[in-house]
Design an enzyme around this catalytic site. Structure first.
Site, PDB file in Angstrom:
ATOM      1  N   GLU A  82       0.811  -1.206   0.000  1.00  0.00           N
ATOM      2  CA  GLU A  82       0.000   0.000   0.000  1.00  0.00           C
ATOM      3  C   GLU A  82       0.851   1.266   0.000  1.00  0.00           C
ATOM      4  O   GLU A  82       1.950   1.296   0.557  1.00  0.00           O
ATOM      5  CB  GLU A  82      -0.913   0.016   1.235  1.00  0.00           C
ATOM      6  CG  GLU A  82      -2.074  -0.943   1.119  1.00  0.00           C
ATOM      7  CD  GLU A  82      -2.906  -0.988   2.392  1.00  0.00           C
ATOM      8  OE1 GLU A  82      -4.110  -0.671   2.327  1.00  0.00           O
ATOM      9  OE2 GLU A  82      -2.360  -1.351   3.436  1.00  0.00           O
ATOM     10  N   CYS A  95       3.064   8.759   1.160  1.00  0.00           N
ATOM     11  CA  CYS A  95       3.443   7.813   2.210  1.00  0.00           C
ATOM     12  C   CYS A  95       3.646   6.459   1.555  1.00  0.00           C
ATOM     13  O   CYS A  95       2.695   5.885   0.999  1.00  0.00           O
ATOM     14  CB  CYS A  95       2.355   7.752   3.278  1.00  0.00           C
ATOM     15  SG  CYS A  95       2.718   6.571   4.616  1.00  0.00           S
ATOM     16  N   CYS A 102       4.958  -6.157   8.132  1.00  0.00           N
ATOM     17  CA  CYS A 102       5.918  -5.583   9.075  1.00  0.00           C
ATOM     18  C   CYS A 102       6.226  -6.601  10.171  1.00  0.00           C
ATOM     19  O   CYS A 102       5.316  -7.264  10.676  1.00  0.00           O
ATOM     20  CB  CYS A 102       5.352  -4.303   9.696  1.00  0.00           C
ATOM     21  SG  CYS A 102       6.532  -3.440  10.777  1.00  0.00           S
ATOM     22  N   CYS A 106       3.943  -3.830  16.635  1.00  0.00           N
ATOM     23  CA  CYS A 106       3.399  -2.812  17.528  1.00  0.00           C
ATOM     24  C   CYS A 106       1.920  -3.110  17.789  1.00  0.00           C
ATOM     25  O   CYS A 106       1.163  -3.379  16.855  1.00  0.00           O
ATOM     26  CB  CYS A 106       3.557  -1.420  16.915  1.00  0.00           C
ATOM     27  SG  CYS A 106       5.285  -0.934  16.685  1.00  0.00           S
ATOM     28  N   CYS A 109      -1.084  -1.097  15.899  1.00  0.00           N
ATOM     29  CA  CYS A 109      -0.952  -0.898  14.459  1.00  0.00           C
ATOM     30  C   CYS A 109      -1.557  -2.063  13.688  1.00  0.00           C
ATOM     31  O   CYS A 109      -1.228  -3.227  13.956  1.00  0.00           O
ATOM     32  CB  CYS A 109       0.531  -0.739  14.103  1.00  0.00           C
ATOM     33  SG  CYS A 109       0.832  -0.474  12.338  1.00  0.00           S
ATOM     34  N   GLY A 153       5.908  -1.660   7.041  1.00  0.00           N
ATOM     35  CA  GLY A 153       7.288  -2.099   7.200  1.00  0.00           C
ATOM     36  C   GLY A 153       8.126  -1.242   8.139  1.00  0.00           C
ATOM     37  O   GLY A 153       7.777  -0.117   8.473  1.00  0.00           O
ATOM     38  N   GLU A 154       9.243  -1.810   8.561  1.00  0.00           N
ATOM     39  CA  GLU A 154      10.274  -1.129   9.350  1.00  0.00           C
ATOM     40  C   GLU A 154      11.425  -0.827   8.391  1.00  0.00           C
ATOM     41  O   GLU A 154      12.196  -1.727   8.029  1.00  0.00           O
ATOM     42  CB  GLU A 154      10.728  -2.035  10.498  1.00  0.00           C
ATOM     43  CG  GLU A 154      12.037  -1.653  11.186  1.00  0.00           C
ATOM     44  CD  GLU A 154      12.105  -0.208  11.670  1.00  0.00           C
ATOM     45  OE1 GLU A 154      12.858   0.573  11.055  1.00  0.00           O
ATOM     46  OE2 GLU A 154      11.423   0.122  12.653  1.00  0.00           O
ATOM     47  N   SER A 185      10.913   6.490   8.925  1.00  0.00           N
ATOM     48  CA  SER A 185      10.438   6.311  10.300  1.00  0.00           C
ATOM     49  C   SER A 185      10.836   4.940  10.821  1.00  0.00           C
ATOM     50  O   SER A 185      10.628   3.927  10.146  1.00  0.00           O
ATOM     51  CB  SER A 185       8.904   6.460  10.342  1.00  0.00           C
ATOM     52  OG  SER A 185       8.421   6.230  11.640  1.00  0.00           O
ATOM     53  N   SER A 208       9.708   6.401  16.302  1.00  0.00           N
ATOM     54  CA  SER A 208       8.449   6.127  17.003  1.00  0.00           C
ATOM     55  C   SER A 208       8.748   5.914  18.480  1.00  0.00           C
ATOM     56  O   SER A 208       9.378   4.922  18.857  1.00  0.00           O
ATOM     57  CB  SER A 208       7.776   4.886  16.406  1.00  0.00           C
ATOM     58  OG  SER A 208       7.375   5.129  15.077  1.00  0.00           O
ATOM     59  N   ASN A 210       6.248   6.568  21.500  1.00  0.00           N
ATOM     60  CA  ASN A 210       4.999   5.884  21.902  1.00  0.00           C
ATOM     61  C   ASN A 210       4.930   5.424  23.350  1.00  0.00           C
ATOM     62  O   ASN A 210       3.944   4.803  23.752  1.00  0.00           O
ATOM     63  CB  ASN A 210       4.719   4.682  20.986  1.00  0.00           C
ATOM     64  CG  ASN A 210       4.714   5.067  19.526  1.00  0.00           C
ATOM     65  OD1 ASN A 210       4.275   6.161  19.186  1.00  0.00           O
ATOM     66  ND2 ASN A 210       5.218   4.203  18.669  1.00  0.00           N
ATOM     67  N   ASN A 284      -5.431   6.097  15.507  1.00  0.00           N
ATOM     68  CA  ASN A 284      -6.392   5.886  14.434  1.00  0.00           C
ATOM     69  C   ASN A 284      -6.951   4.476  14.582  1.00  0.00           C
ATOM     70  O   ASN A 284      -6.219   3.496  14.445  1.00  0.00           O
ATOM     71  CB  ASN A 284      -5.708   6.050  13.070  1.00  0.00           C
ATOM     72  CG  ASN A 284      -5.187   7.466  12.869  1.00  0.00           C
ATOM     73  OD1 ASN A 284      -5.917   8.424  13.093  1.00  0.00           O
ATOM     74  ND2 ASN A 284      -3.937   7.598  12.485  1.00  0.00           N
ATOM     75  N   CYS A 326      -2.369   6.869   9.550  1.00  0.00           N
ATOM     76  CA  CYS A 326      -1.194   6.262  10.177  1.00  0.00           C
ATOM     77  C   CYS A 326      -1.594   5.067  11.027  1.00  0.00           C
ATOM     78  O   CYS A 326      -2.474   5.145  11.874  1.00  0.00           O
ATOM     79  CB  CYS A 326      -0.497   7.314  11.035  1.00  0.00           C
ATOM     80  SG  CYS A 326       1.006   6.729  11.810  1.00  0.00           S
TER      81      CYS A 326
END
Length: 342
Positions: A82, A95, A102, A106, A109, A153-154, A185, A208, A210, A284, A326
């Site tokens: 995506e 983006c 990933c 997390c 997510c 992804g990371e 990121s 990140s 968090n 989100n 996000c």
């Protein structure tokens, strides 16, 4: 492919032929290798028969009420990834993803629910930019384009391909996007941060955060049990920033989990000696995520505490109605009034 890669496709040809091919693909954005008119006819015919440019195929495009577009793009092996286009008055933001799925897991997510399927190649990373730019008629010489590698992804776990893609995106003979317009990121893969810092051409770094302490962060981001908060902040202190650059920290606010005023004060203490800014993201929501979005006044109160010490912004969600915001990228497709994972 970079120019040296393309030269290998042109045995017996002078070096300037690789440059012509490179500029036709990345600057001229030709639709096929047969259309590279600067090359001799026999070279074009051989390339057309033996190679392809590798454009990504659009499987689906979703349009949000706020102008955001979410793209599901098919890859040559049948997998999909995506990317998101977010228009603004003075700039447009793309983006893009760096992996299929990933591995970081997390807990807030949606992408984490996919797991990791594979790394994207440099061509597949750049291909997302080319596809979105072509579909939305965007080019860096006409309007400012920002690229954020904050999709699936990371990025630092696919660093070689991310850096190669960055070189291709930034090359003045290619897409000509300034490094300050590209942000990568990370969840905080400390050894890879050090490797990124050594790259001659590199994007900005966003981290990140968090969580306001190690236990909280490790519960939300299990990978940080290995890459601890203390070690992360130490690495940030030595990260070589360019004169125009600040570190960016991203902080997803989860209702009654990490959004208290005490959390905000702990974040201030953590980041107090760093040249940085903070982006706050109210969660989100999505199916299967066991957290809630905090009340707007709680988000504002958190921001007020942070911005006394450093710049702090609340990131406005884009594309919520099409699962493009996000933390929401999970290859979701409409099915009647609901969304299903492909």
């Amino acid at each position: 492919m970079e120019k040296a890669d393309l030269q290998a496709l042109l045995p017996g040809q002078p070096a300037f032929r690789a440059r012509q091919l490179y500029e036709a693909i990345y600057h001229g954005r030709v639709a096929s290798l047969g259309a590279v008119s600067t090359l001799p006819k026999e070279v074009r015919e051989r390339l057309e028969a033996e190679c392809s440019i590798g454009h990504l195929t659009q499987a689906t495009r979703y349009q949000s009420s706020d102008g955001t577009r979410r793209y599901l793009l098919s890859l040559p092996d049948g997998k999909s990834v995506e990317a998101v286009f977010m228009p603004e008055e003075n700039r447009d933001t793309l983006c893009i993803s760096t992996q299929v799925g990933c591995p970081v897991d997390c807990k807030f997510c949606l992408t984490a629910l996919i797991g990791l399927e594979r790394n994207l190649t440099a061509g597949e990373i750049v291909g997302q930019v080319l596809h979105l730019a072509q579909d939305n008629h965007l080019w860096s010489d006409q309007k400012r384009i920002n690229i954020v590698m904050m999709g699936q992804g990371e990025p630092l776990l696919n660093l070689a391909n991310v850096l190669k893609a960055t070189r291709l995106l930034c090359d003045p003979r290619g897409l000509n996007i300034a490094p300050r317009r590209i942000t990568v990121s990370t969840s905080g893969i400390i050894p890879k941060m050090a490797e990124l810092a050594q790259a001659e051409i590199r994007p900005r770094l966003a981290i990140s955060l968090n969580g306001s302490n190690q236990d909280q962060r490790a519960a939300l981001m299990p990978i940080t049990r290995k890459h601890t908060l203390e070690a992360l902040i130490a690495a940030c202190r030595t990260y070589p920033l360019r004169p125009w650059e600040k570190l960016t920290f991203e902080y997803v606010l989860l209702k009654d989990v990490n959004d208290s005023e005490a959390d905000a004060r702990r974040v201030v203490r953590l980041l107090s000696n760093l040249n940085c800014k903070v982006n706050l993201i109210a969660l989100n929501p999505g199916p299967g995520i066991p957290f809630e979005t905090p009340d707007p006044d709680k988000v504002t109160a958190f921001q007020e505490i942070l911005k006394r010490s450093f710049p702090c912004f609340i990131r406005r969600p884009r594309g919520l109605d099409i699962f493009a915001a996000c933390g929401q990228l999970k290859r979701m497709e409409s099915a009647g009034s609901s969304l299903v994972q492909l």
